[in-house]
Design an enzyme around this catalytic site. Structure first.
Site, PDB file in Angstrom:
ATOM      1  N   GLY A 153       0.798  -1.221   0.000  1.00  0.00           N
ATOM      2  CA  GLY A 153       0.000   0.000   0.000  1.00  0.00           C
ATOM      3  C   GLY A 153       0.829   1.268   0.000  1.00  0.00           C
ATOM      4  N   GLU A 155      -5.412  -4.577  -4.827  1.00  0.00           N
ATOM      5  CA  GLU A 155      -4.384  -5.634  -4.828  1.00  0.00           C
ATOM      6  C   GLU A 155      -4.819  -6.831  -3.989  1.00  0.00           C
ATOM      7  OE1 GLU A 155      -0.292  -3.026  -5.383  1.00  0.00           O
ATOM      8  OE2 GLU A 155      -0.993  -3.494  -3.376  1.00  0.00           O
TER       9      GLU A 155
END
Ligand SMILES: O=C[C@H](O)[C@H](O)[C@H](O)COP(=O)(O)O
Length: 236
Positions: free
Chosen positions: A102, A110
């Site tokens: 992140g 993701e």
């Protein structure tokens, strides 16, 4: 001259693609970030007939762009909820293959694309290889939050022990980073994260949190490009 770090990323990415993207695969998840650039480069070196029979699932505006620029066919998890393999980068990976992700604010998509895959493979350079999360990635755990809740979530994160949790601010824009999903990001440092599953659960239970950049018990294998040009492979 490519830097050592770039070479390390490339070696890890190329080897992971070569060993995990099989000719029989039809749906491939593609993560986000600078290491994934090399993943896409390697995919583009495959037999064009094979790529033409394959759909690629991006995880961000950035990876979608890489795939489209390469002339590959993109799809989404709504159309393709069963992915053969997903390959992605990471900000830090521990000895058990738990990861912080992140750093580029892409971890929500993701995580969905990684969880939809039969196999999740991480590619990274040597700077990301740790025993315990929080050893090397000091910016904290990225937490995607619904914008109106950010201040309330920040206070809860501070109460959970992340005194330095901060709203991530944009660089070439006034105000906060806005994710591809229209949300904000709080970066929450917790020092050494010895129990990432508990940390993930505690954060995820805060109302207003959309997703946490802790990927626990998800990766089957991680490829780390090393400074000496070799690649270290860590499996579960
Ligand atoms: O949000 C971004 C992603 O989780 C990236 O995969 C992660 O930040 C690693 O990126 P990079 O390969 O650029 O270090």
């Amino acid at each position: 001259m490519t830097s050592l770090i770039e070479q390390a990323k490339q070696k890890a990415a190329y080897q992971a693609v070569d060993e995990h993207v099989l000719p029989t695969h039809r749906v491939i998840g593609v993560g986000s970030g600078s290491t994934v650039v090399h993943v896409v480069a390697r995919l583009l070196q495959r037999d064009p007939e094979l790529n033409a029979k394959t759909v690629f699932i991006p995880t961000s505006f950035q990876s979608r762009g890489l795939l489209l620029d390469g002339g590959l066919t993109v799809g989404d998890v709504e159309q393709y909820p069963d992915i053969d393999v997903t390959i992605d980068g990471a900000d830090e990976v521990d000895a058990q293959l738990n990861a912080i992700k992140g750093g580029g604010a892409a971890h929500l998509q993701e995580k969905v694309v990684a969880e939809a895959a039969k196999k999740f493979v991480i590619v990274a350079d040597y700077r990301k290889d740790s025993k315990v999360l929080g050893e090397q990635w000091l910016k904290g755990v990225p937490v995607e939050v619904v914008p109106f809740a950010w201040r309330a979530v920040l206070k809860k994160l501070q109460a959970q022990g992340s005194n330095d949790a901060k709203l991530r601010m944009a660089v070439a824009k006034a105000g906060p980073v806005v994710t591809d999903n229209g949300n904000f990001i709080i970066d929450a440092p917790f020092g050494l994260i010895k129990d990432p599953v508990k940390c993930l659960r505690d954060i995820k239970l805060i109302t207003g949190v959309v997703e946490v950049g802790l990927f626990c018990n998800m990766a089957e294998v991680a490829y780390f490009g090393c400074e000496d040009g070799s690649v270290t492979i860590r499996t579960k």
